[in-house]
Design a protein around this motif. Structure first.
Motif, PDB file in Angstrom:
ATOM      1  N   GLU A 202       0.530  -1.010  -0.032  1.00 24.45           N
ATOM      2  CA  GLU A 202      -0.133   0.133  -0.170  1.00 24.45           C
ATOM      3  C   GLU A 202       1.226   0.845  -0.015  1.00 24.45           C
ATOM      4  OE1 GLU A 202      -3.309   2.189   2.832  1.00 24.45           O
ATOM      5  OE2 GLU A 202      -2.990  -0.582   2.843  1.00 24.45           O
ATOM      6  N   ILE A 203       0.626   2.051  -0.695  1.00 22.84           N
ATOM      7  CA  ILE A 203       1.130   3.113  -1.185  1.00 22.84           C
ATOM      8  C   ILE A 203       1.022   4.958  -0.887  1.00 22.84           C
ATOM      9  CG2 ILE A 203       3.751   1.898  -2.267  1.00 22.84           C
ATOM     10  CD1 ILE A 203       2.574   2.740  -4.955  1.00 22.84           C
ATOM     11  N   ALA A 204       1.590   5.619  -1.264  1.00 22.87           N
ATOM     12  CA  ALA A 204       0.457   7.041  -1.473  1.00 22.87           C
ATOM     13  C   ALA A 204       1.729   7.124  -2.071  1.00 22.87           C
ATOM     14  CB  ALA A 204       0.056   7.465  -0.332  1.00 22.87           C
ATOM     15  N   LEU A 205       0.684   9.317  -3.111  1.00 23.42           N
ATOM     16  CA  LEU A 205       1.589   9.893  -3.561  1.00 23.42           C
ATOM     17  C   LEU A 205       1.225  11.337  -2.409  1.00 23.42           C
ATOM     18  CD1 LEU A 205       1.432   9.151  -7.602  1.00 23.42           C
ATOM     19  CD2 LEU A 205       3.304   9.210  -5.599  1.00 23.42           C
ATOM     20  N   VAL A 206       2.166  11.769  -2.005  1.00 23.13           N
ATOM     21  CA  VAL A 206       2.257  13.257  -1.109  1.00 23.13           C
ATOM     22  C   VAL A 206       1.856  14.301  -2.703  1.00 23.13           C
ATOM     23  CG1 VAL A 206       2.908  14.696   0.928  1.00 23.13           C
ATOM     24  CG2 VAL A 206       2.506  12.334   0.588  1.00 23.13           C
ATOM     25  N   GLU A 207       1.224  15.249  -2.899  1.00 14.55           N
ATOM     26  CA  GLU A 207       1.343  16.472  -4.225  1.00 14.55           C
ATOM     27  C   GLU A 207       1.474  17.829  -3.651  1.00 14.55           C
ATOM     28  OE1 GLU A 207      -0.264  17.190  -8.464  1.00 14.55           O
ATOM     29  OE2 GLU A 207      -1.352  16.131  -7.300  1.00 14.55           O
ATOM     30  N   THR A 208       2.183  18.219  -4.094  1.00 10.58           N
ATOM     31  CA  THR A 208       2.488  20.087  -3.628  1.00 10.58           C
ATOM     32  C   THR A 208       0.976  20.402  -5.037  1.00 10.58           C
ATOM     33  OG1 THR A 208       4.402  19.692  -2.960  1.00 10.58           O
ATOM     34  CG2 THR A 208       3.631  21.803  -3.617  1.00 10.58           C
ATOM     35  N   GLU A 209       0.035  21.393  -4.555  1.00 11.61           N
ATOM     36  CA  GLU A 209      -0.712  21.942  -5.391  1.00 11.61           C
ATOM     37  C   GLU A 209      -0.522  23.510  -5.495  1.00 11.61           C
ATOM     38  OE1 GLU A 209      -4.708  20.715  -4.130  1.00 11.61           O
ATOM     39  OE2 GLU A 209      -5.041  18.964  -5.621  1.00 11.61           O
ATOM     40  N   PRO A 210      -1.041  23.929  -6.569  1.00  5.59           N
ATOM     41  CA  PRO A 210      -1.178  25.447  -6.141  1.00  5.59           C
ATOM     42  C   PRO A 210      -1.534  25.829  -5.851  1.00  5.59           C
ATOM     43  CG  PRO A 210      -1.819  24.712  -8.587  1.00  5.59           C
ATOM     44  CD  PRO A 210      -1.507  23.679  -7.487  1.00  5.59           C
ATOM     45  N   GLY A 211      -0.544  27.380  -4.774  1.00 11.72           N
ATOM     46  CA  GLY A 211      -0.800  27.593  -3.381  1.00 11.72           C
ATOM     47  C   GLY A 211      -0.244  26.903  -2.627  1.00 11.72           C
ATOM     48  N   HIS A 212       0.485  25.483  -2.425  1.00 17.10           N
ATOM     49  CA  HIS A 212       1.318  24.839  -1.496  1.00 17.10           C
ATOM     50  C   HIS A 212       0.682  24.031  -0.567  1.00 17.10           C
ATOM     51  CE1 HIS A 212       4.719  28.099  -2.884  1.00 17.10           C
ATOM     52  NE2 HIS A 212       4.205  27.626  -3.724  1.00 17.10           N
ATOM     53  N   THR A 213      -0.238  24.159  -1.052  1.00 19.81           N
ATOM     54  CA  THR A 213      -1.174  23.216  -0.335  1.00 19.81           C
ATOM     55  C   THR A 213      -0.912  21.422  -0.624  1.00 19.81           C
ATOM     56  OG1 THR A 213      -2.951  23.604  -2.015  1.00 19.81           O
ATOM     57  CG2 THR A 213      -3.391  25.138   0.462  1.00 19.81           C
ATOM     58  N   LEU A 214      -1.272  20.995   0.111  1.00 20.69           N
ATOM     59  CA  LEU A 214      -0.400  19.650  -0.559  1.00 20.69           C
ATOM     60  C   LEU A 214      -1.894  18.546  -0.652  1.00 20.69           C
ATOM     61  CD1 LEU A 214       1.317  18.675   3.169  1.00 20.69           C
ATOM     62  CD2 LEU A 214       2.320  18.914   0.849  1.00 20.69           C
ATOM     63  N   ALA A 215      -2.203  17.451  -1.418  1.00 23.75           N
ATOM     64  CA  ALA A 215      -2.900  16.694  -1.771  1.00 23.75           C
ATOM     65  C   ALA A 215      -2.017  15.174  -1.770  1.00 23.75           C
ATOM     66  CB  ALA A 215      -3.376  16.927  -3.032  1.00 23.75           C
ATOM     67  N   LEU A 216      -2.729  14.543  -0.646  1.00 25.95           N
ATOM     68  CA  LEU A 216      -2.417  13.099  -0.884  1.00 25.95           C
ATOM     69  C   LEU A 216      -3.635  12.171  -1.545  1.00 25.95           C
ATOM     70  CD1 LEU A 216      -1.245  10.650   0.996  1.00 25.95           C
ATOM     71  CD2 LEU A 216      -3.265  10.681   2.292  1.00 25.95           C
ATOM     72  N   GLY A 221      -4.783  -1.387  -4.008  1.00 23.48           N
ATOM     73  CA  GLY A 221      -5.387  -2.349  -4.699  1.00 23.48           C
ATOM     74  C   GLY A 221      -5.266  -1.358  -6.222  1.00 23.48           C
ATOM     75  N   GLU A 222      -5.809  -1.191  -7.463  1.00 27.20           N
ATOM     76  CA  GLU A 222      -5.504  -0.459  -8.189  1.00 27.20           C
ATOM     77  C   GLU A 222      -6.511   0.281  -8.079  1.00 27.20           C
ATOM     78  OE1 GLU A 222      -3.301  -2.096 -10.591  1.00 27.20           O
ATOM     79  OE2 GLU A 222      -3.687  -3.510  -9.373  1.00 27.20           O
ATOM     80  N   ALA A 223      -6.747   0.977  -7.378  1.00 27.51           N
ATOM     81  CA  ALA A 223      -7.733   3.029  -7.017  1.00 27.51           C
ATOM     82  C   ALA A 223      -7.137   3.193  -6.793  1.00 27.51           C
ATOM     83  CB  ALA A 223      -8.745   2.203  -6.316  1.00 27.51           C
ATOM     84  N   TRP A 224      -6.969   4.644  -7.016  1.00 24.44           N
ATOM     85  CA  TRP A 224      -6.314   6.272  -6.361  1.00 24.44           C
ATOM     86  C   TRP A 224      -7.878   6.659  -6.133  1.00 24.44           C
ATOM     87  CZ3 TRP A 224      -1.212   6.842  -5.990  1.00 24.44           C
ATOM     88  CH2 TRP A 224      -0.244   5.902  -6.813  1.00 24.44           C
ATOM     89  N   SER A 225      -7.724   7.303  -4.408  1.00 21.14           N
ATOM     90  CA  SER A 225      -8.492   8.166  -3.499  1.00 21.14           C
ATOM     91  C   SER A 225      -7.692   9.163  -3.435  1.00 21.14           C
ATOM     92  CB  SER A 225      -9.002   7.344  -2.383  1.00 21.14           C
ATOM     93  OG  SER A 225      -8.172   7.278  -1.677  1.00 21.14           O
ATOM     94  N   ARG A 226      -8.548  10.764  -3.429  1.00 22.23           N
ATOM     95  CA  ARG A 226      -7.792  11.888  -3.297  1.00 22.23           C
ATOM     96  C   ARG A 226      -8.166  12.063  -2.482  1.00 22.23           C
ATOM     97  NH1 ARG A 226      -7.811  17.450  -3.511  1.00 22.23           N
ATOM     98  NH2 ARG A 226      -5.778  17.904  -4.165  1.00 22.23           N
ATOM     99  N   ALA A 227      -7.196  13.284  -1.114  1.00 24.07           N
ATOM    100  CA  ALA A 227      -7.471  14.071   0.077  1.00 24.07           C
ATOM    101  C   ALA A 227      -6.854  15.302   0.306  1.00 24.07           C
ATOM    102  CB  ALA A 227      -7.882  13.619   1.160  1.00 24.07           C
ATOM    103  N   GLY A 228      -7.418  16.747   0.189  1.00 23.97           N
ATOM    104  CA  GLY A 228      -6.951  17.748  -0.353  1.00 23.97           C
ATOM    105  C   GLY A 228      -6.168  18.476   1.250  1.00 23.97           C
ATOM    106  N   TYR A 229      -5.585  19.224   1.868  1.00 22.00           N
ATOM    107  CA  TYR A 229      -5.099  19.949   2.897  1.00 22.00           C
ATOM    108  C   TYR A 229      -4.615  20.961   3.282  1.00 22.00           C
ATOM    109  CZ  TYR A 229      -4.926  14.412   3.901  1.00 22.00           C
ATOM    110  OH  TYR A 229      -5.144  13.537   4.519  1.00 22.00           O
ATOM    111  N   GLY A 230      -5.315  21.926   3.667  1.00 25.06           N
ATOM    112  CA  GLY A 230      -4.807  23.030   3.709  1.00 25.06           C
ATOM    113  C   GLY A 230      -2.877  23.069   4.362  1.00 25.06           C
ATOM    114  N   LEU A 231      -2.576  22.536   4.825  1.00 23.70           N
ATOM    115  CA  LEU A 231      -1.678  22.382   5.069  1.00 23.70           C
ATOM    116  C   LEU A 231      -0.239  23.100   4.536  1.00 23.70           C
ATOM    117  CD1 LEU A 231       0.672  21.744   7.380  1.00 23.70           C
ATOM    118  CD2 LEU A 231       1.311  19.658   6.377  1.00 23.70           C
TER     119      LEU A 231
END
Length: 529
Positions: A202-216, A221-231
């Motif tokens: 089980e893995i994850a990608l932590v991404e920096t989005e515009p505005g320097h907020t984070l998305a996880l 399995g084969e599916a990806w889920s996304r969650a956004g953070y105000g950090l």
């Protein structure tokens, strides 16, 4: 001639100008095609990876190369052993159980497997070349699960794209001897590859989005889920690590507190919840140093940070996921050492066998009659099951003392590093203390009453060879030999080779462990040893 000179001079001026432009263009093209000069050794970034059984670190050696360091279970907690030199310049390191994976600047890959023989105290490191990563790709992040290594790479930019264009990213998994692509959300900005559960891949990608907020982006399995953070954080400056299925983000030291009077800097740790909430999780201290390099790694239910100062000194600090955010932790130095020389335990055990055999022969020849077991009616040698049960009962309080003294919760941590095995001293010490307590309290019990705690419970006792009370000198000798037998444990098997079930200590002390009650008084003076 003079009238023609200005024209010639003008032509020469244009020719020189063209030559200079061509030379400048050629030199610029040559500069663009040449490799970027390698950074100085002391500027190379620190590489570290943690797996269930140990810590792996890559550092420059004393020359112009690199060394792979390893902290296996056999090493002291403040020591890294030199595993092997590196034949290239590593740029990434990952690890899974007893195995490290390295990627070099030419995009070749290698695995190194650690092997250990507890019986012989021998260790080994077995390198194996893996298929290289795609040429032209840029390695962004590198990690590993139980199934193998994972590489997040940026694909080469198509012709016509500028430097500001984001190169498409690809996640590759090494499976079956080849790098296989894994579908990921696209497009991806600056991101980090994090392992949440190595056993279940089980893995994850932590991404920096515009505005320097984070998305996880979490993969199950084969599916990806996304969650956004105000950090607010930028992956690349901040680091992300997975601990027990949770994501921790560590801000760089320069981004928060200033150096304290004790010359410390602090790393701010934030916890990302799957529901999109983030919370402060505490601080991790590190020594203040110019060009401080640090790498976070997951260690059980804790996050560790391995740091390297400008002078090349290594440090480690650790915070539990369950610790209170405002609780303080400290950092400690890490030593780099060669593996200790292998002690020849077999030679020691053989020497003890020879000494014990010669001692028993000498005692036997001095008075062979007193060494023969002649028990009165009603007494019989204790069965092996009875003696084993008594020994286990006697060992219980000794192990409890060692667990209390060394703050150990698992009794196997006391017993498994047997003192005669080639283990680091700090791991053997609890066992040494337990066996010492075991010998002392059993000897005292047998001196005073002829019975230890276990023998009293199992209704057996120590007597001389005629069933009488043993002499004090014999009981003390029996205790000394017991300590030797615990160190050279094959000596304990001697109890199987004689009918009265006497161990080496009984033969030396002319004693025997019996059960029952004599129907007539035994001769207490029969033992003249």
């Amino acid at each position: 001639m003079l009238g023609y000179a200005p024209g010639v001079y003008g032509n020469l001026k244009h020719i020189v100008w063209v030559v200079v432009c061509v030379a400048a263009a050629a030199s610029g093209r040559a500069w663009a095609l040449s490799e970027t000069p390698a950074p100085p050794i002391d500027k190379v970034k620190l590489l570290a990876a943690q797996e269930p059984n140990g810590l792996w670190v890559v550092v420059p050696d004393n020359g112009s190369g690199f060394e792979l360091l390893h902290q296996p279970p056999q090493a002291p907690r403040d020591t890294l052993y030199i595993a092997m030199p590196s034949k290239g310049r590593p740029i990434a390191l990952a690890a899974t159980t007893d195995k490290a994976y390295l990627v070099y600047e030419d995009m070749t890959a290698q695995s190194v497997t650690f092997t250990w023989s507890a019986r012989q105290g021998l260790h080994g490191y077995e390198p194996e070349q893996l298929m290289p990563l795609p040429k032209g790709a840029q390695l962004i992040d590198f990690n590993a699960t139980a199934a193998g290594p994972l590489a997040l790479v940026a694909e080469p930019k198509p012709d016509g794209q500028g430097d500001d264009d984001v190169a498409p990213k690809q996640l590759l998994a090494y499976r079956g001897g080849a790098w296989e692509p894994i579908a990921t959300p696209q497009p991806l900005g600056d991101c980090a590859l994090v392992v949440l559960d190595a056993a279940n891949d089980e893995i994850a990608l932590v991404e920096t989005e515009p505005g320097h907020t984070l998305a996880l982006h979490r993969r199950q399995g084969e599916a990806w889920s996304r969650a956004g953070y105000g950090l607010t954080a930028r992956i690349g400056e901040s680091r992300a690590v997975g601990v027990m299925g949770q994501i921790l983000v560590l801000a760089p030291p320069a981004a928060n507190l200033q150096a304290k009077p004790g010359h410390e800097v602090q790393i701010n740790v934030s916890l990302l919840h799957p529901d999109g909430r983030s919370m402060y999780a505490g601080l991790l201290p590190l020594p203040a140093s110019p060009d401080l390099q640090h790498v976070p790694v997951a260690h059980g239910n804790s996050v560790r940070v391995i740091a390297k100062t400008k002078e090349g000194n290594l440090f480690i600090t650790e915070r539990s996921l369950f610790a209170k955010p405002h609780s303080e932790v400290a950092y400690a130095p890490l030593k780099v050492s060669h593996w200790p020389p292998v002690s020849n335990r077999e030679m020691i055990v053989t020497g003890l066998l020879i000494v014990m055999t010669l001692t028993i022969i000498a005692i036997w020849r001095r008075d062979p009659e007193s060494a023969i077991v002649r028990l009165p009616e009603g007494l019989a040698p204790a069965a092996l099951s009875v003696r084993l049960s008594a020994a286990l009962i006697d060992m219980a309080p000794a192990v409890a003392v060692a667990m209390f003294a060394f703050k150990i919760t698992n009794p196997l941590e006391v017993l498994l590093p047997w003192p005669s095995f080639n283990q680091p001293p700090d791991q053997m010490l609890p066992g040494v203390v337990a066996f010492g307590v075991f010998v002392v309290h059993t000897t005292i019990g047998e001196l005073t009453t002829g019975m230890s705690l276990g023998k009293r419970i199992m209704h057996c006792r120590v007597t001389n060879t005629t069933g009488g009370k043993p002499r004090a000198a014999g009981v003390l000798l029996r205790g000394v030999v017991r300590l030797i037998e615990l160190f050279a444990w094959p000596l304990l098997l001697f109890v199987l080779l004689n009918r009265p079930h006497q161990r080496m200590g009984d033969l030396a002390a002319r004693t025997v462990v019996v059960m029952g009650k004599a129907k007539q008084p035994a001769d207490d003076d029969a033992d003249h040893a």
